[in-house]
Design a protein around this motif. Structure first.
Motif, PDB file in Angstrom:
ATOM      1  N   PHE A 276       0.817  -1.111  -0.279  1.00  0.00           N
ATOM      2  CA  PHE A 276      -0.098   0.009   0.017  1.00  0.00           C
ATOM      3  C   PHE A 276       0.687   1.171  -0.131  1.00  0.00           C
ATOM      4  N   THR A 277       1.829   1.409   0.698  1.00  0.00           N
ATOM      5  CA  THR A 277       2.761   2.488   0.786  1.00  0.00           C
ATOM      6  C   THR A 277       3.545   2.688  -0.213  1.00  0.00           C
ATOM      7  N   GLU A 278       3.721   1.547  -1.245  1.00  0.00           N
ATOM      8  CA  GLU A 278       4.535   1.798  -2.435  1.00  0.00           C
ATOM      9  C   GLU A 278       3.536   1.728  -3.787  1.00  0.00           C
ATOM     10  N   ALA A 279       2.408   1.776  -3.286  1.00  0.00           N
ATOM     11  CA  ALA A 279       1.504   1.767  -4.721  1.00  0.00           C
ATOM     12  C   ALA A 279       1.516   3.183  -5.320  1.00  0.00           C
ATOM     13  N   VAL A 280       2.171   3.060  -6.547  1.00  0.00           N
ATOM     14  CA  VAL A 280       2.324   4.313  -7.644  1.00  0.00           C
ATOM     15  C   VAL A 280       1.100   4.142  -8.508  1.00  0.00           C
ATOM     16  N   GLY A 281       0.349   5.140  -8.517  1.00  0.00           N
ATOM     17  CA  GLY A 281      -0.887   5.253  -9.619  1.00  0.00           C
ATOM     18  C   GLY A 281      -2.052   4.960  -9.095  1.00  0.00           C
ATOM     19  N   ASP A 282      -2.928   5.585  -9.687  1.00  0.00           N
ATOM     20  CA  ASP A 282      -4.489   5.662  -9.368  1.00  0.00           C
ATOM     21  C   ASP A 282      -5.136   4.067  -9.377  1.00  0.00           C
ATOM     22  N   ILE A 283      -4.688   3.339 -10.517  1.00  0.00           N
ATOM     23  CA  ILE A 283      -5.265   2.082 -10.406  1.00  0.00           C
ATOM     24  C   ILE A 283      -4.692   1.016  -9.622  1.00  0.00           C
ATOM     25  N   TYR A 284      -3.102   1.155  -9.245  1.00  0.00           N
ATOM     26  CA  TYR A 284      -2.677   0.346  -8.325  1.00  0.00           C
ATOM     27  C   TYR A 284      -3.316   0.458  -6.913  1.00  0.00           C
ATOM     28  N   HIS A 285      -3.612   1.839  -6.589  1.00  0.00           N
ATOM     29  CA  HIS A 285      -3.883   2.274  -5.416  1.00  0.00           C
ATOM     30  C   HIS A 285      -5.551   1.677  -5.037  1.00  0.00           C
ATOM     31  N   SER A 286      -6.128   1.916  -6.118  1.00  0.00           N
ATOM     32  CA  SER A 286      -7.653   1.277  -6.147  1.00  0.00           C
ATOM     33  C   SER A 286      -7.848   0.075  -6.280  1.00  0.00           C
ATOM     34  N   SER A 287      -6.885  -0.811  -6.813  1.00  0.00           N
ATOM     35  CA  SER A 287      -6.907  -2.322  -6.683  1.00  0.00           C
ATOM     36  C   SER A 287      -6.610  -2.707  -5.256  1.00  0.00           C
ATOM     37  N   LEU A 288      -5.798  -2.219  -4.553  1.00  0.00           N
ATOM     38  CA  LEU A 288      -5.317  -2.598  -3.139  1.00  0.00           C
ATOM     39  C   LEU A 288      -6.524  -2.292  -2.190  1.00  0.00           C
ATOM     40  N   ILE A 289      -7.285  -1.323  -2.617  1.00  0.00           N
ATOM     41  CA  ILE A 289      -8.717  -0.895  -1.651  1.00  0.00           C
ATOM     42  C   ILE A 289      -9.495  -2.019  -2.007  1.00  0.00           C
ATOM     43  N   GLU A 290      -9.706  -2.367  -3.382  1.00  0.00           N
ATOM     44  CA  GLU A 290     -10.837  -3.306  -3.879  1.00  0.00           C
ATOM     45  C   GLU A 290     -10.352  -4.748  -3.127  1.00  0.00           C
ATOM     46  N   ALA A 291      -9.018  -5.098  -3.092  1.00  0.00           N
ATOM     47  CA  ALA A 291      -8.790  -6.431  -2.121  1.00  0.00           C
ATOM     48  C   ALA A 291      -9.228  -6.142  -0.763  1.00  0.00           C
ATOM     49  N   GLY A 292      -9.164  -4.857  -0.226  1.00  0.00           N
ATOM     50  CA  GLY A 292      -9.517  -4.688   1.097  1.00  0.00           C
ATOM     51  C   GLY A 292     -11.100  -4.944   1.111  1.00  0.00           C
ATOM     52  N   LEU A 293     -11.692  -4.456   0.193  1.00  0.00           N
ATOM     53  CA  LEU A 293     -13.228  -4.325   0.308  1.00  0.00           C
ATOM     54  C   LEU A 293     -13.529  -5.917  -0.188  1.00  0.00           C
ATOM     55  N   ILE A 294     -12.922  -6.667  -0.675  1.00  0.00           N
ATOM     56  CA  ILE A 294     -13.169  -8.261  -0.667  1.00  0.00           C
ATOM     57  C   ILE A 294     -13.180  -8.938   0.619  1.00  0.00           C
ATOM     58  N   LEU A 295     -11.995  -8.484   1.215  1.00  0.00           N
ATOM     59  CA  LEU A 295     -11.727  -9.145   2.869  1.00  0.00           C
ATOM     60  C   LEU A 295     -12.867  -8.791   3.566  1.00  0.00           C
ATOM     61  N   PHE A 296     -13.164  -7.248   3.504  1.00  0.00           N
ATOM     62  CA  PHE A 296     -14.219  -6.895   4.441  1.00  0.00           C
ATOM     63  C   PHE A 296     -15.693  -7.860   3.987  1.00  0.00           C
ATOM     64  N   PHE A 297     -16.022  -7.909   2.709  1.00  0.00           N
ATOM     65  CA  PHE A 297     -17.040  -8.707   2.446  1.00  0.00           C
ATOM     66  C   PHE A 297     -16.795 -10.178   2.737  1.00  0.00           C
ATOM     67  N   ILE A 298     -15.825 -10.846   2.530  1.00  0.00           N
ATOM     68  CA  ILE A 298     -15.603 -12.319   3.341  1.00  0.00           C
ATOM     69  C   ILE A 298     -15.730 -12.356   4.403  1.00  0.00           C
ATOM     70  N   SER A 299     -15.291 -11.355   5.703  1.00  0.00           N
ATOM     71  CA  SER A 299     -15.353 -11.391   6.795  1.00  0.00           C
ATOM     72  C   SER A 299     -16.908 -11.136   7.192  1.00  0.00           C
ATOM     73  N   PHE A 300     -17.554 -10.301   6.508  1.00  0.00           N
ATOM     74  CA  PHE A 300     -19.077 -10.084   6.943  1.00  0.00           C
ATOM     75  C   PHE A 300     -19.843 -11.469   6.604  1.00  0.00           C
ATOM     76  N   VAL A 301     -19.508 -12.118   5.444  1.00  0.00           N
ATOM     77  CA  VAL A 301     -20.269 -13.466   5.031  1.00  0.00           C
ATOM     78  C   VAL A 301     -19.885 -14.420   6.079  1.00  0.00           C
ATOM     79  N   VAL A 302     -18.826 -14.487   6.597  1.00  0.00           N
ATOM     80  CA  VAL A 302     -18.441 -15.637   7.548  1.00  0.00           C
ATOM     81  C   VAL A 302     -19.055 -15.418   8.973  1.00  0.00           C
ATOM     82  N   LEU A 303     -19.288 -13.926   9.237  1.00  0.00           N
ATOM     83  CA  LEU A 303     -19.814 -13.684  10.699  1.00  0.00           C
ATOM     84  C   LEU A 303     -21.368 -13.755  10.559  1.00  0.00           C
TER      85      LEU A 303
END
Length: 322
Positions: A276-303
């Motif tokens: 995350f701290t080395e992400a250069v470019g909007d698409i790279y940064h956005s992809s990492l945030i989408e990965a976090g969104l997927i983890l958020f969704f997985i945790s929500f589904v599990v709980l």
């Protein structure tokens, strides 16, 4: 003022106090909901560029190349799920066994010291677990455990594929092992507390009928407290899904899916923490945030699935789901 007027005034004051109390509790619950929705909205907004660019391929591709700005989270999702499930398979039997020992077998003078020692494991920072895994477990696994296991299951069709390849020491298996140690206190502590709620009369009746300790545990303690045991396991699973630093140290951080558990891999949290701290470019940064969104969704589904499972178990036990 008459006595009846005084009573009416007291009832009104009591009703006004209940109204204020109800308003405060509703506001507290609303804050949690607003935080949940705000977090989801913030993640979705940050990930929108990646969602619009890659679409469903973000979940079906394991290509992760910041140079060409081609990103796919399949390898990270796979690593997150596999490490968490394997950690649960290792930790749940041990955690339940610890709880049974502390409540049914352990001498009373040793129950509290051993229980405190186990619970202290939950207070150790995750980075300490990571360093411990990297400098202690990884070399030991590389020299002793993995070579022996590879040779032992080489001729077994399925196991030979799961445990094959060079012994790196680090990898998915090592990360799962460290995770199992980290979630062990949660499982054992919750399970022990649930076991202690079993009425003593039920256990004494079983012993009076001639049941052994194992029969009492299997026929009385576990059936009576199964909903709590499942709840503790789901709490530990939620902890395992989001673990970051300990996994980052020992998993190898490779964006590839391998059949062998000894091969390096990655998880969503490890990917975000590393890049995350080395992400250069909007698409790279956005992809990492989408990965976090997927983890958020997985945790929500599990709980959510855990809550549904607990309600089903509660109804089968004859209770009324809350």
């Amino acid at each position: 003022m008459t006595v009846s007027d005084t009573k009416i005034a007291a009832v009104k004051r009591s009703g006004a106090g209940d109204t204020r109390f109800r308003a405060l509790t509703v506001a507290a619950a609303a804050i949690v909901v607003l935080l949940f929705l705000g977090m989801m909205a913030a993640l979705t907004e940050g990930a929108w560029l990646s969602i619009r660019t890659f679409g469903a391929s973000f979940l079906t591709s394991q290509k992760w190349n910041p140079v060409t700005e081609q990103f796919g989270a399949l390898a990270a999702v796979y690593g997150t799920v596999v490490t968490s499930v394997l950690a649960m398979l290792l930790a749940v039997p041990v955690g339940i066994g610890i709880a049974i020992f502390l409540t049914e077998i352990c001498p009373r003078t040793l129950r509290r010291p051993i229980g405190i020692a186990i619970e202290l494991l939950a207070g150790i920072p995750s980075i300490v677990y990571g360093i411990w895994g990297l400098f202690v477990f990884a070399p030991y696994f590389q020299e002793h455990v993995q070579p022996w296991l590879v040779d032992a299951v080489a001729d077994i069709p399925v196991l030979g594929t799961i445990f094959e390849g060079p012994p790196y020491g680090i990898g998915v298996f090592t990360a799962s092992f460290i995770l199992s140690i980290m979630i062990l206190p949660f499982i054992s502590a919750v399970t022990r507390d649930v076991f202690e709620t079993v009425p003593a009369t039920l256990k004494e009746s079983a012993y009076a009928l001639g049941c052994t300790t194992s029969e009492v545990v299997g026929s009385v303690v576990l059936p009576f407290s199964r909903a709590g045991v499942v709840g503790g396991a789901m709490l530990a699973l939620g902890r395992a899904l989001g673990e970051t630093m300990a996994v980052t140290f020992v998993i190898g951080n490779s964006h590839r899916i391998h059949a062998s558990l000894f091969a390096p891999g990655t998880t969503i949290s490890a990917t975000v923490a590393n890049e995350f701290t080395e992400a250069v470019g909007d698409i790279y940064h956005s992809s990492l945030i989408e990965a976090g969104l997927i983890l958020f969704f997985i945790s929500f589904v599990v709980l959510a699935a855990a809550q549904i499972m607990l309600r089903i178990l509660h109804k089968r036990a004859g209770g009324v789901a809350a």
